[in-house]
Design an enzyme around this catalytic site. Structure first.
Site, PDB file in Angstrom:
ATOM      1  CG  ASN A  16      -7.400 -99.517 -12.272  1.00  0.00           C
ATOM      2  OD1 ASN A  16      -8.329 -99.147 -11.600  1.00  0.00           O
ATOM      3  ND2 ASN A  16      -6.101 -98.990 -11.496  1.00  0.00           N
ATOM      4  NE  ARG A  67       7.485 -89.894 -26.340  1.00  0.00           N
ATOM      5  CZ  ARG A  67       7.533 -90.410 -25.112  1.00  0.00           C
ATOM      6  NH1 ARG A  67       6.629 -91.363 -24.829  1.00  0.00           N
ATOM      7  NH2 ARG A  67       8.524 -90.167 -24.158  1.00  0.00           N
ATOM      8  NE  ARG A  93       6.432 -95.464 -23.964  1.00  0.00           N
ATOM      9  CZ  ARG A  93       7.826 -94.928 -23.971  1.00  0.00           C
ATOM     10  NH1 ARG A  93       8.618 -95.054 -23.021  1.00  0.00           N
ATOM     11  NH2 ARG A  93       8.351 -94.389 -25.056  1.00  0.00           N
ATOM     12  CB  ILE A  94       4.299 -89.191 -23.003  1.00  0.00           C
ATOM     13  CG1 ILE A  94       4.471 -88.868 -21.532  1.00  0.00           C
ATOM     14  CG2 ILE A  94       3.562 -87.858 -23.632  1.00  0.00           C
ATOM     15  CD1 ILE A  94       5.518 -87.735 -21.299  1.00  0.00           C
ATOM     16  CG  ASN A 109      -5.495 -91.981 -17.861  1.00  0.00           C
ATOM     17  OD1 ASN A 109      -4.952 -93.253 -17.793  1.00  0.00           O
ATOM     18  ND2 ASN A 109      -5.016 -91.058 -17.537  1.00  0.00           N
ATOM     19  CG  HIS A 111      -4.539 -89.107 -12.717  1.00  0.00           C
ATOM     20  ND1 HIS A 111      -3.320 -89.402 -12.909  1.00  0.00           N
ATOM     21  CD2 HIS A 111      -4.289 -88.096 -11.780  1.00  0.00           C
ATOM     22  CE1 HIS A 111      -2.363 -88.397 -12.212  1.00  0.00           C
ATOM     23  NE2 HIS A 111      -3.155 -87.865 -11.248  1.00  0.00           N
ATOM     24  CD  GLU A 145      -2.950 -79.344 -21.244  1.00  0.00           C
ATOM     25  OE1 GLU A 145      -2.202 -78.877 -20.222  1.00  0.00           O
ATOM     26  OE2 GLU A 145      -3.899 -79.110 -21.755  1.00  0.00           O
ATOM     27  CD  GLU A 174     -10.556-100.435  -0.308  1.00  0.00           C
ATOM     28  OE1 GLU A 174     -11.651 -99.970   0.208  1.00  0.00           O
ATOM     29  OE2 GLU A 174      -9.404-101.028   0.474  1.00  0.00           O
TER      30      GLU A 174
HETATM   31  C1  GRF Z   1      -3.218 -96.522 -10.681  1.00  0.00           C
HETATM   32  O1  GRF Z   1      -3.408 -95.721  -9.516  1.00  0.00           O
HETATM   33  C2  GRF Z   1      -3.976 -95.748 -12.014  1.00  0.00           C
HETATM   34  O2  GRF Z   1      -4.843 -94.592 -11.265  1.00  0.00           O
HETATM   35  C3  GRF Z   1      -2.690 -94.941 -12.428  1.00  0.00           C
HETATM   36  O3  GRF Z   1      -1.705 -95.879 -12.366  1.00  0.00           O
HETATM   37  C4  GRF Z   1      -2.103 -96.824 -11.345  1.00  0.00           C
HETATM   38  C5  GRF Z   1      -2.046 -98.416 -12.030  1.00  0.00           C
HETATM   39  O4  GRF Z   1      -2.261 -99.460 -11.134  1.00  0.00           O
HETATM   40  N1  GRF Z   1      -2.979 -94.434 -13.804  1.00  0.00           N
HETATM   41  P1  GRF Z   1      -2.657-100.841 -11.693  1.00  0.00           P
HETATM   42  O5  GRF Z   1      -1.611-101.225 -12.830  1.00  0.00           O
HETATM   43  O6  GRF Z   1      -3.954-100.789 -12.453  1.00  0.00           O
HETATM   44  O7  GRF Z   1      -2.807-101.707 -10.587  1.00  0.00           O
END
Ligand code: GRF
Length: 216
Positions: A16, A67, A93-94, A109, A111, A145, A174
């Site tokens: 990413n 932390r 990391r949290i 972020n 996800h 959270e 992708e």
């Molecule tokens: C991705 O699937 C992202 O959504 C999640 O952790 C993964 C990180 O992949 N939070 P990369 O290190 O960006 O390849």
């Protein structure tokens, strides 16, 4: 207009990060990646930053007793670099409430699920086990959270026959690589912003194939 300065926080592979680096290399992109921070010295993503000539910092969480101390060191590093936005990209990391408050509205972020479903880890396996028919990814402002907070954009894909956790992860990834740069663009242009507990958008922000934002 000056480009927004963005730090990307990683722990691993950095695909990413790569998609953000490539988007930001385009002249008309409103943000530049000026700093990459990893909490793991061996994160593969650091090599991607190096290849792009982007400054990297390793802040190893193992060097800190709490932390809070770790997060304080990260904040100091980000402030020294005068970044406007912080993108978490596989940062494992949290974060403390203090860190989240400090960067509120500027901390994003990604996800690999359609939040608020399937927060946390082992997302793809859990989606396959649950037999979901639609999967996808979400970019959101970070709240205290984990994997929660106002949604900036989502991208959905169907789950196909014979799908495994691995194939699903690859196809979602992708989409992640399209969604994250598209959402960061909106935020860096201030066309999408945190407003109370939700995201408000400029009236001209339309739903596209990548960012499924609310209709204006
Ligand atoms: C991705 O699937 C992202 O959504 C999640 O952790 C993964 C990180 O992949 N939070 P990369 O290190 O960006 O390849």
């Amino acid at each position: 207009m000056a480009k927004a300065k963005v730090a990307v926080l990683i722990s691993g592979r950095g695909s990413n990060l790569q998609s953000l680096i490539e988007a930001a290399a385009k002249e008309d992109y409103p943000a530049e990646i000026t700093l990459v921070v990893s909490n793991r010295p061996k994160a593969a993503g650091l090599k991607r930053a190096a290849a792009a000539g982007i400054r990297q910092e390793v802040i190893d969480h193992k060097d800190f007793t709490s932390r809070e101390d770790f997060d304080t060191a990260v904040t100091q590093c980000l402030k020294m670099a005068e970044v406007d936005y912080v993108c978490l990209a596989g940062f494992m990391r949290i974060l403390t409430p203090e860190f989240v408050t400090e960067w509120r509205g500027r901390l994003i972020n990604i996800h690999p699920s359609l939040l608020p479903a399937f927060r946390g880890l082992h997302v793809h396996e859990r989606m396959i086990d649950a037999g979901v028919k639609v999967a996808g990814c979400t970019v959101h402002f970070v709240s205290s959270e984990m994997d929660a907070g106002p949604i900036i954009g989502q991208s959905a894909i169907p789950v196909v026959p014979g799908e495994t956790a691995e194939t699903l992860a690859g196809r979602i990834l992708e989409r992640e690589h399209e969604l994250y740069p598209a959402c960061l663009r909106l935020v860096a242009e201030n066309r999408a912003r945190l407003s109370g507990g939700t995201v408000s958008y400029d009236a001209d922000v339309e739903t596209t194939g990548v960012v499924h934002a609310p209709a204006p």
